[in-house]
Scaffold this active site. Structure first.
Site, short mmCIF file in Angstrom:
data_model
loop_
_atom_site.label_atom_id
_atom_site.label_comp_id
_atom_site.label_asym_id
_atom_site.label_seq_id
_atom_site.Cartn_x
_atom_site.Cartn_y
_atom_site.Cartn_z
N ASP A 95 1.05 -1.10 0.25
CA ASP A 95 -0.08 -0.12 -0.39
C ASP A 95 0.52 1.32 0.37
OD1 ASP A 95 0.87 -1.19 3.22
OD2 ASP A 95 -0.80 0.57 3.48
N GLU A 161 0.04 -1.01 5.99
CA GLU A 161 1.22 -0.32 6.66
C GLU A 161 0.97 1.26 6.85
OE1 GLU A 161 4.64 1.84 8.25
OE2 GLU A 161 3.60 2.08 6.17
N GLU A 189 11.00 -1.89 6.34
CA GLU A 189 11.56 -0.39 5.91
C GLU A 189 12.41 0.91 6.30
OE1 GLU A 189 7.87 2.30 4.57
OE2 GLU A 189 7.48 1.12 6.42
ZN LIG Z 1 6.53 2.64 4.07
#
Ligand SMILES: [Zn+2]
Length: 435
Positions: A95, A161, A189
């Protein structure tokens, strides 16, 4: 005249370089992935199909799980030699946050446009479609070179997320399907940085989103009801105390090391709702605060403090937690953690300077650490303007390709860590900092 010819040659050369990048298979799939509009709330089926096709091309075993309808989780297995050893989980999210073309984007946000300066434009270019493609390309290249890995490597792709992970990482980490992956370490990330260094997140701040509802007398808009009996009067007291905390913590943040946003609590009033008519004193006003706890804060004491302030602000005020993370532990970033040693050596071999950091925001990695698994957050984007969630999010091809190379080395080092060098209990590489 010679100057002009030279100029023409330079133009020609740069267009040849751009042309070459346009034919680069990694660049192409990066552009294609950006072109799939995976804005929160959109149907993720096209993104799932995109990944199933890429995995099938590599002859890989895949699974798609749904814990909630409309929220697919994709798992792609890159098999190693010894599945009894803890695996390496390369996590990312499909997303992206919304992007409106009319907000001033130079190129449309879902174009994946490659410009003449070899920069790829689009939502997700930094957060974090680049990283997912880097994981894939790195693994694909290792496989193409017939390099075998000792440990299994899993790519996991999450659906939500950006909206709190309630239908993604949260149920996944608690599932039997996750347990079956036998995870030893998770990568997640990080962020871009406009200096020649790359932060590596080793802890996340806990997110608390709090709704405060103030109930008071509803009366005629022309009357002078005692202020502290009105919803507005009570909410005004709440706002004053909460924002006084904000001032204090803001002072702390000014003195904070750039690598440690965990040293202060951030608090913001982000929503105010209420009122029925222009001439009625409202019966109810709602406030929503977004709080990110300092990593040293004791949750029980902090909640008690908030409740005491609410009590002092007046009667008939309720507090509801819209989100309430527990404090998550930190991953050891030192010689006591062999995964850190393998990771940091790989980065320095490829010329990346890594900086262990606690970010001001938070990532899905906090759920992994809370479940007892060490995790590092790393998006290889040094010397890059921070454009996560921003208009004109983009990434240079050079940085993107260097990221594939560093991931090749990182995956190689981590997935080949011998079993005798690591504990079978991954939680030994974590520690708590809250008091
Ligand atoms: Zn992210």
């Amino acid at each position: 005249m010679w100057l002009r010819s030279l100029f023409c040659v330079a133009i020609l050369l740069s267009s040849i370089v751009a042309q070459n990048y346009a034919n680069d298979s990694a660049v192409k799939i990066f552009q294609q992935y950006i072109q799939i509009n995976t804005t929160s709330g959109n149907d993720l089926t096209p993104a799932v199909n995109f990944w199933l096709k890429l995995a099938t091309e590599q002859g890989l075993y895949t699974n798609v799980y749904w814990f909630t309808d409309g929220y697919p989780i994709v798992v792609i297995k890159w098999p190693g030699l010894n599945s009894t050893l803890g695996s390496i989980m390369l996590n990312s999210h499909m997303d992206v946050v919304p992007a409106d073309e009319n907000d001033g984007w130079t190129y449309p946000p879902f174009s994946g446009y490659l410009d003449n300066n070899s920069v790829i434009w689009g939502r997700g270019a930094q957060d974090m479609k680049s990283v997912t493609i880097q994981y894939y390309e790195a693994l694909k290249r290792l496989k193409a070179r017939n390099i075998t890995l000792l440990r299994d490597v899993y790519m996991t792709l999450m659906p939500d997320e950006e909206t709190g992970a309630e239908n993604g990482m949260v149920p996944f980490v608690a599932s039997e399907e996750f347990k079956a992956l036998n995870v030893a370490l998770e990568l997640d990330e990080g962020t871009s940085y406009d200096l020649p260094v790359s932060p590596v997140f080793y802890q996340d701040k806990a997110v608390w989103q709090i709704r405060v509802d103030c109930h008071g007398v509803a009366t005629h808009g022309s009357s002078f009801a005692v202020l502290n009996t009105t919803a507005i009067g009570k909410c005004s007291n709440v706002i004053n105390t909460f924002l006084a905390l904000r001032d204090q913590e803001y002072e702390k943040s000014l003195g904070a090391d750039i690598t440690n946003s965990g040293s202060y609590t951030s608090i913001n009033l982000n929503k105010i709702n209420g009122g029925t008519a222009n001439n009625i004193v409202p019966q109810i006003i709602s406030l929503v605060f977004d709080v990110r706890l300092a990593t040293t804060v004791n949750e029980t004491l902090f909640e008690a403090q908030l409740r005491e302030w609410i009590r002092q602000a007046g009667d008939n005020i309720t507090l509801t937690f819209l989100q309430k993370d527990s404090q998550s532990p930190a991953t050891i970033v030192g010689a006591a953690n062999p995964y850190w040693t393998a990771f940091s050596k790989a980065a320095s071999t490829k010329g990346f300077i890594v900086l262990p950091t606690i970010p001001p925001g938070s990532t899905d990695a906090r759920f992994m650490r809370s479940a007892g698994f060490p995790a590092f957050g790393f998006s290889p984007m040094p010397n890059t303007e921070l454009l996560l969630h921003a208009v004109n999010e983009r990434l240079s091809v050079k940085t993107f390709l260097a990221g594939i190379e560093v991931y090749e080395q990182i995956i190689y080092n981590l997935a080949n860590l011998p079993g005798e060098e690591t504990s079978v209990d991954p939680s030994v590489y974590l520690y708590y900092t809250s008091q």
